[in-house]
Write a protein that holds these residues in place. Structure first.
Motif, PDB file in Angstrom:
ATOM      1  N   SER A 123       0.815  -1.216   0.000  1.00 39.68           N
ATOM      2  CA  SER A 123       0.000   0.000   0.000  1.00 39.68           C
ATOM      3  C   SER A 123       0.849   1.267   0.000  1.00 39.68           C
ATOM      4  CB  SER A 123      -0.956  -0.013   1.196  1.00 39.68           C
ATOM      5  OG  SER A 123      -1.768   1.142   1.193  1.00 39.68           O
ATOM      6  N   PRO A 124       1.884   1.393   0.853  1.00 38.29           N
ATOM      7  CA  PRO A 124       2.693   2.616   0.816  1.00 38.29           C
ATOM      8  C   PRO A 124       3.336   2.897  -0.535  1.00 38.29           C
ATOM      9  CG  PRO A 124       3.132   1.399   2.825  1.00 38.29           C
ATOM     10  CD  PRO A 124       2.280   0.515   1.965  1.00 38.29           C
ATOM     11  N   LEU A 125       3.714   1.850  -1.263  1.00 37.11           N
ATOM     12  CA  LEU A 125       4.408   2.068  -2.529  1.00 37.11           C
ATOM     13  C   LEU A 125       3.460   2.213  -3.714  1.00 37.11           C
ATOM     14  CD1 LEU A 125       7.504  -0.287  -2.155  1.00 37.11           C
ATOM     15  CD2 LEU A 125       7.363   2.181  -1.800  1.00 37.11           C
ATOM     16  N   THR A 126       2.324   1.544  -3.680  1.00 37.92           N
ATOM     17  CA  THR A 126       1.382   1.669  -4.802  1.00 37.92           C
ATOM     18  C   THR A 126       0.387   2.803  -4.601  1.00 37.92           C
ATOM     19  OG1 THR A 126      -0.141   0.031  -3.847  1.00 37.92           O
ATOM     20  CG2 THR A 126       1.554  -0.779  -5.380  1.00 37.92           C
ATOM     21  N   ARG A 127       0.134   3.161  -3.330  1.00 40.20           N
ATOM     22  CA  ARG A 127      -0.821   4.241  -3.025  1.00 40.20           C
ATOM     23  C   ARG A 127      -0.140   5.286  -2.132  1.00 40.20           C
ATOM     24  NH1 ARG A 127      -4.264  -0.363  -2.350  1.00 40.20           N
ATOM     25  NH2 ARG A 127      -4.297  -0.152  -0.081  1.00 40.20           N
ATOM     26  N   PRO A 128       0.879   5.942  -2.647  1.00 43.34           N
ATOM     27  CA  PRO A 128       1.699   6.812  -1.796  1.00 43.34           C
ATOM     28  C   PRO A 128       0.942   8.002  -1.208  1.00 43.34           C
ATOM     29  CG  PRO A 128       2.238   7.139  -4.115  1.00 43.34           C
ATOM     30  CD  PRO A 128       1.357   5.926  -4.040  1.00 43.34           C
ATOM     31  N   THR A 129      -0.056   8.509  -1.911  1.00 43.98           N
ATOM     32  CA  THR A 129      -0.767   9.687  -1.402  1.00 43.98           C
ATOM     33  C   THR A 129      -1.549   9.366  -0.130  1.00 43.98           C
ATOM     34  OG1 THR A 129      -2.644   9.236  -2.880  1.00 43.98           O
ATOM     35  CG2 THR A 129      -0.938  10.747  -3.683  1.00 43.98           C
ATOM     36  N   GLU A 130      -1.818   8.087   0.121  1.00 39.52           N
ATOM     37  CA  GLU A 130      -2.496   7.689   1.349  1.00 39.52           C
ATOM     38  C   GLU A 130      -1.519   7.511   2.512  1.00 39.52           C
ATOM     39  OE1 GLU A 130      -4.870   4.243   0.626  1.00 39.52           O
ATOM     40  OE2 GLU A 130      -5.672   5.015  -1.270  1.00 39.52           O
ATOM     41  N   HIS A 131      -0.228   7.677   2.208  1.00 43.33           N
ATOM     42  CA  HIS A 131       0.801   7.439   3.229  1.00 43.33           C
ATOM     43  C   HIS A 131       1.778   8.612   3.328  1.00 43.33           C
ATOM     44  CE1 HIS A 131      -0.350   3.169   3.746  1.00 43.33           C
ATOM     45  NE2 HIS A 131      -0.712   3.272   2.482  1.00 43.33           N
ATOM     46  N   GLY A 132       1.311   9.800   3.012  1.00 44.03           N
ATOM     47  CA  GLY A 132       2.120  10.992   3.207  1.00 44.03           C
ATOM     48  C   GLY A 132       3.125  11.290   2.127  1.00 44.03           C
ATOM     49  N   ALA A 133       3.074  10.574   1.006  1.00 42.73           N
ATOM     50  CA  ALA A 133       3.980  10.826  -0.113  1.00 42.73           C
ATOM     51  C   ALA A 133       3.174  11.343  -1.303  1.00 42.73           C
ATOM     52  CB  ALA A 133       4.752   9.561  -0.476  1.00 42.73           C
ATOM     53  N   SER A 134       3.861  11.644  -2.383  1.00 45.18           N
ATOM     54  CA  SER A 134       3.186  12.216  -3.548  1.00 45.18           C
ATOM     55  C   SER A 134       2.928  11.159  -4.606  1.00 45.18           C
ATOM     56  CB  SER A 134       4.039  13.336  -4.142  1.00 45.18           C
ATOM     57  OG  SER A 134       5.224  12.810  -4.706  1.00 45.18           O
ATOM     58  N   ALA A 135       2.041  11.493  -5.538  1.00 41.40           N
ATOM     59  CA  ALA A 135       1.711  10.576  -6.635  1.00 41.40           C
ATOM     60  C   ALA A 135       2.944  10.256  -7.479  1.00 41.40           C
ATOM     61  CB  ALA A 135       0.604  11.170  -7.502  1.00 41.40           C
ATOM     62  N   SER A 136       3.875  11.177  -7.532  1.00 38.94           N
ATOM     63  CA  SER A 136       5.090  10.968  -8.327  1.00 38.94           C
ATOM     64  C   SER A 136       6.008   9.908  -7.722  1.00 38.94           C
ATOM     65  CB  SER A 136       5.851  12.283  -8.485  1.00 38.94           C
ATOM     66  OG  SER A 136       6.253  12.778  -7.222  1.00 38.94           O
ATOM     67  N   ASP A 137       5.704   9.449  -6.501  1.00 38.25           N
ATOM     68  CA  ASP A 137       6.478   8.397  -5.845  1.00 38.25           C
ATOM     69  C   ASP A 137       5.860   7.012  -6.010  1.00 38.25           C
ATOM     70  OD1 ASP A 137       8.637   9.864  -4.724  1.00 38.25           O
ATOM     71  OD2 ASP A 137       7.313  10.627  -3.158  1.00 38.25           O
ATOM     72  N   ALA A 138       4.867   6.871  -6.858  1.00 40.33           N
ATOM     73  CA  ALA A 138       4.133   5.601  -6.964  1.00 40.33           C
ATOM     74  C   ALA A 138       4.926   4.545  -7.727  1.00 40.33           C
ATOM     75  CB  ALA A 138       2.796   5.831  -7.637  1.00 40.33           C
ATOM     76  N   PHE A 139       4.677   3.285  -7.348  1.00 41.28           N
ATOM     77  CA  PHE A 139       5.294   2.132  -8.010  1.00 41.28           C
ATOM     78  C   PHE A 139       4.224   1.118  -8.407  1.00 41.28           C
ATOM     79  CE2 PHE A 139       8.596   3.840  -5.299  1.00 41.28           C
ATOM     80  CZ  PHE A 139       9.753   3.738  -6.058  1.00 41.28           C
ATOM     81  N   HIS A 140       4.448   0.452  -9.539  1.00 38.69           N
ATOM     82  CA  HIS A 140       3.772  -0.809  -9.833  1.00 38.69           C
ATOM     83  C   HIS A 140       4.655  -1.911  -9.238  1.00 38.69           C
ATOM     84  CE1 HIS A 140       1.139   1.324 -12.514  1.00 38.69           C
ATOM     85  NE2 HIS A 140       2.052   1.521 -13.445  1.00 38.69           N
ATOM     86  N   LEU A 141       4.089  -2.801  -8.438  1.00 29.35           N
ATOM     87  CA  LEU A 141       4.892  -3.789  -7.728  1.00 29.35           C
ATOM     88  C   LEU A 141       4.761  -5.193  -8.320  1.00 29.35           C
ATOM     89  CD1 LEU A 141       4.558  -3.021  -3.907  1.00 29.35           C
ATOM     90  CD2 LEU A 141       6.527  -2.670  -5.386  1.00 29.35           C
ATOM     91  N   VAL A 142       5.882  -5.819  -8.517  1.00 34.70           N
ATOM     92  CA  VAL A 142       5.956  -7.239  -8.882  1.00 34.70           C
ATOM     93  C   VAL A 142       6.753  -7.919  -7.773  1.00 34.70           C
ATOM     94  CG1 VAL A 142       6.741  -8.932 -10.575  1.00 34.70           C
ATOM     95  CG2 VAL A 142       5.899  -6.688 -11.344  1.00 34.70           C
ATOM     96  N   ILE A 143       6.128  -8.894  -7.097  1.00 33.12           N
ATOM     97  CA  ILE A 143       6.758  -9.550  -5.942  1.00 33.12           C
ATOM     98  C   ILE A 143       6.713 -11.059  -6.182  1.00 33.12           C
ATOM     99  CG2 ILE A 143       6.749  -9.796  -3.444  1.00 33.12           C
ATOM    100  CD1 ILE A 143       5.088  -7.217  -3.287  1.00 33.12           C
TER     101      ILE A 143
END
Length: 400
Positions: A123-143
């Motif tokens: 959630s912090p990496l794919t939805r950064p705006t919900e965790h105090g970061a900006s949209a420009s910090d978003a990632f698509h995650l492959v795990i």
């Protein structure tokens, strides 16, 4: 028994949805085995391994109050997939951000970890705006799950070392349509990620590691033959030397056994408590963190966190197939490898060794981020997800 996936028919490079399926019979059998554990005598001194009071507290909770179904509902709700690469089915989570310019990131776990290690950073990496970061910090995650781990297939022939896994991960990202991406890993995840960097595939912009392979050749040689530290080391470098020397003298027994005779470990495939003890004794700091949780003083990891991961290993019957990675790999785990692409390093204080900046700068000539954080250990994403996510954002911000 194994948890199985509903994958339908598979051909070639098809990516198929994966469904987790664990029967009540498997869970009942697990609880029965835990309750029937044949206990040894209490240790005579605490340093002899996992303390009896710790593992008995774990077993009591596991057999009576732990609820796999609660975890399974949360885990299964994520987008799971499977695809065949180089003859082996590779399971992976693929969570795309809603932000259009998100940067694709492949994150690789280690042993005794799994994709469960990374759940708190999704959630912090794919939805950064919900965790105090900006949209420009978003990632698509492959795990992905390493071959022989979790819901990935178990290789039936030798050869799946970190180099081969790195090639498979490059193929996976290409298969998912990502022409540019970054990568992250710790433990075996770092080994795989650094091998990806050495391949220099088109589109890999940079990597981040929380367990860098940055030990210089003279340091590695001195530790291997038992020599004193080379002259001229800084205080920070001397500390790293001492920690590494102590670790190789006292903390690698599990790795030596798995590297030499992984198939001999039948006990951890037959006894859930045996498996749990083997897994939680990875390193002293991690064990202390886990022991606290079962003594009613959780910090970073809860009892459920620990048992979610151990139960995952048990239900997938991967105790031995996962151990074979130690047998397969011929890489010097901590030695610098000559990575030339951009690298970010985060040093967590309770990691297996505290990498000095000077070593990181020598190992990674394109070091774009280096930071020592205040708290966290070997399972950084799992126990310190906020800090870990901040470090990922900071590392890759300059590569977007």
């Amino acid at each position: 028994m194994e948890a199985t996936g509903s994958t339908g028919t598979a051909t070639g490079t098809e990516v198929r949805p994966f469904t987790i399926d664990v029967s009540e019979e498997q869970l009942a059998d697990l609880r029965r085995r835990v309750s029937a554990t044949n206990w040894p005598d209490r240790e005579t001194v605490p340093s002899q391994g996992v303390r009896l009071e710790t593992i008995q507290a774990l077993a009591e909770y596991w057999a009576t109050d732990y609820d796999w179904r609660r975890f399974e509902a949360r885990f299964a709700a994520l987008p799971h997939f499977i695809t065949e690469i180089d003859g082996v089915d590779i399971h992976f989570l693929h969570v795309r951000s809603e932000h259009e310019d998100a940067l694709p990131l492949i994150v690789t776990h280690g042993w005794p970890g799994s994709t469960i290690e990374q759940l708190k950073i999704i959630s912090p990496l794919t939805r950064p705006t919900e965790h105090g970061a900006s949209a420009s910090d978003a990632f698509h995650l492959v795990i992905p799950s390493l071959p022989g781990y979790g819901f990935s297939g178990k290789p039936t022939a030798a050869g799946w070392d970190p180099i081969r896994i790195a090639r498979a991960w490059v193929e996976l990202m290409s298969r998912l349509g990502y022409t540019e991406f970054v990568a992250q890993g710790g433990d075996w995840g770092n080994a795989v990620t650094e091998q990806m960097a050495l391949l220099k595939p088109r589109g890999l912009l940079g990597i981040h590691t929380n367990m860098p392979a940055a030990v210089p050749p003279d340091i590695s040689k001195a530790i291997a033959i038992g020599d004193p530290p080379p002259p001229g080391l800084s205080a920070e470098e001397k500390t790293a030397f001492e920690v590494l020397t102590h670790f190789f003298a006292t903390g690698v027994g599990y790795a030596i056994e798995m590297a030499n005779r992984p198939q001999t470990l039948y006990g951890i495939a037959d006894s859930p408590v045996g498996l749990a003890a083997w897994m939680i004794d990875h390193d002293v700091r991690s064990y202390e963190l886990i022991a606290r949780a079962f003594a009613g003083q959780p910090g970073g990891l809860s009892r459920d966190d620990v048992l979610d991961n151990v139960t995952h290993y048990w239900l997938t019957n991967t105790a031995i197939s996962s151990a074979r990675l130690y047998w397969e790999s011929k890489l010097a785990f901590f030695d610098a490898k000559g990575v030339e692409i951009p690298v970010g390093v985060t040093v967590f204080p309770d990691e297996l060794y505290p990498a000095p900046r000077s070593w990181a700068e020598r190992a990674y000539p394109k070091l774009i981020h280096f930071n020592k954080v205040a708290e966290g250990g070997h399972f950084a994403a799992w126990e310190q997800p906020q800090t870990f996510s901040e470090e990922i954002r900071a590392t890759f911000r300059s590569l977007r």
